[in-house]
Design a protein around this motif. Structure first.
Motif, mmCIF file in Angstrom:
data_model
loop_
_atom_site.group_PDB
_atom_site.id
_atom_site.type_symbol
_atom_site.label_atom_id
_atom_site.label_comp_id
_atom_site.label_asym_id
_atom_site.label_seq_id
_atom_site.Cartn_x
_atom_site.Cartn_y
_atom_site.Cartn_z
ATOM 1 N N ALA A 181 0.837 -1.206 0.000
ATOM 2 C CA ALA A 181 0.000 0.000 0.000
ATOM 3 C C ALA A 181 0.868 1.250 0.000
ATOM 4 N N ALA A 182 1.940 1.257 0.789
ATOM 5 C CA ALA A 182 2.826 2.416 0.843
ATOM 6 C C ALA A 182 3.532 2.637 -0.482
ATOM 7 N N ARG A 183 3.802 1.550 -1.205
ATOM 8 C CA ARG A 183 4.495 1.645 -2.488
ATOM 9 C C ARG A 183 3.535 1.874 -3.647
ATOM 10 N N GLY A 184 2.231 1.641 -3.434
ATOM 11 C CA GLY A 184 1.277 1.721 -4.536
ATOM 12 C C GLY A 184 1.490 0.623 -5.551
ATOM 13 N N THR A 185 1.755 -0.602 -5.065
ATOM 14 C CA THR A 185 2.065 -1.705 -5.963
ATOM 15 C C THR A 185 1.239 -2.940 -5.613
ATOM 16 N N THR A 186 1.526 -4.027 -6.309
ATOM 17 C CA THR A 186 0.796 -5.285 -6.190
ATOM 18 C C THR A 186 1.440 -6.204 -5.163
ATOM 19 N N VAL A 187 0.614 -7.000 -4.493
ATOM 20 C CA VAL A 187 1.115 -8.115 -3.702
ATOM 21 C C VAL A 187 0.963 -9.388 -4.529
ATOM 22 N N GLN A 188 2.066 -10.062 -4.768
ATOM 23 C CA GLN A 188 2.018 -11.373 -5.414
ATOM 24 C C GLN A 188 2.194 -12.426 -4.333
ATOM 25 N N VAL A 189 1.196 -13.277 -4.178
ATOM 26 C CA VAL A 189 1.193 -14.284 -3.120
ATOM 27 C C VAL A 189 1.617 -15.616 -3.717
ATOM 28 N N VAL A 190 2.686 -16.194 -3.162
ATOM 29 C CA VAL A 190 3.232 -17.452 -3.671
ATOM 30 C C VAL A 190 3.125 -18.523 -2.591
ATOM 31 N N SER A 191 2.450 -19.609 -2.914
ATOM 32 C CA SER A 191 2.357 -20.759 -2.020
ATOM 33 C C SER A 191 2.782 -21.999 -2.789
#
Length: 315
Positions: A181-191
């Motif tokens: 959120a602070a970066r204004g970017t995406t979270v890519q979730v890897v499992s």
């Protein structure tokens, strides 16, 4: 992230100066203060102890600290600094001194190797010790040679979250989403999911595994992949609601979680992992195998996040 400051651990080495720059930018992103912490070398600590023991007021009150002086000059030349910048000269061993000051930090940032590290080491002993025991998230910034493997523009890339859907602590997800959120970017979730051995090959080749396409049924994904994506979606639902402005990408991959995260680090702004193995006590000082492997081999910054006290949780 909370309003607690970002702490940069410095020793004057180029590795620590890279970490300082990362910490400065993080403090600006999160609109918090910056603390620059330097553990005094042994000779300076001995001087302070001798002066105190002998009550020799004829000697200077403080031993010269050229590292602190250099950092003040470097930061003084920067026009873009957090509103509050504080310098701390610490005594004691490096891991213990940083653990103590880390109790007040929103995150602690350090280089992967210090001034005294061997050039062939991927991760210094102090970095490993602090990442494995500090009471706050620890961001380890790799040295230039490792960072050279990252893709161009990686500093503006996504935040990659290594997620064990059933057992990763909430604090790890909180940290990843707050950073995105602070970066204004995406979270890519890897499992990662385990691909079982092929039953027809158990006798002749006990370590053979079925490729993902070999397990497919009616759908496009293998059952294990679909189940992992479903578990991810359930776990991520509260964070999608809390951070509606943060895009989320989900990936379920077969095999080695650490290897996938290391690969993702080439184009990531930050890789976020939990400190401990999911089945190990949260109070354990041992770092988990996935976190350790990612720290050893990642091409970009890695945040190792412990289970945090209530004070340190994002609001």
């Amino acid at each position: 992230m909370s309003s607690a400051p970002v702490i940069a651990a410095v020793d004057g080495s180029e590795h620590s100066l890279r970490a300082l720059e990362w910490a400065r930018a993080a403090a600006l992103r999160h609109r918090t203060g910056l603390v620059v912490a330097h553990v005094l070398p042994d000779h300076a600590q001995l001087y302070a102890g001798r002066r105190s023991a002998l009550h020799d007021r004829g000697q200077p009150e403080e031993f010269a600290d050229p590292v602190g002086d250099r950092i003040r000059v470097l930061l003084g030349s920067r026009p873009d600094l957090p509103d509050v910048v504080r310098y701390e000269s610490l005594e004691g061993s490096v891991p213990e001194a940083l653990r103590v000051i880390g109790a007040e930090a929103g995150m602690l940032v350090m280089g992967s190797r210090g001034r005294g590290g061997f050039a062939t080491l991927l991760l210094g002993s102090s970095s490993r010790a602090v990442a494995g025991s500090a009471p706050c998230p620890v961001v380890v910034v790799p040295h230039a040679e490792r960072g050279a493997g990252a893709a161009a523009g990686a500093s503006s890339g996504r935040v990659v979250l290594g997620l064990h859907a059933a057992e990763t602590p909430e604090d790890v997800l909180d940290f990843a989403f707050a950073e995105a959120a602070a970066r204004g970017t995406t979270v890519q979730v890897v499992s990662a999911y385990v691909v079982p051995p092929a039953p027809t090959m158990v006798v002749d080749s006990p370590f053979a595994v079925i490729p993902p396409e070999g397990l497919a049924d009616d759908g496009d994904a293998v059952p294990a992949e679909r189940e992992m994506l479903r578990s991810q979606t359930e776990r991520l639902a509260p964070y999608r609601t809390r951070y509606p402005q943060v895009p989320v990408e989900q990936a379920a991959v077969p095999g080695d979680a650490a290897g996938r995260l290391v690969d993702a680090s080439r184009s990531a702004a930050l890789v976020v992992v939990g400190r401990h193995h999911p089945r190990r006590s949260a109070m354990s000082l041992m770092i988990g195998s996935v976190a350790n492997a990612v720290l050893q081999h990642a091409h970009g910054p890695v945040a190792v996040v412990p289970a945090l006290p209530d004070r340190a949780r994002p609001v």
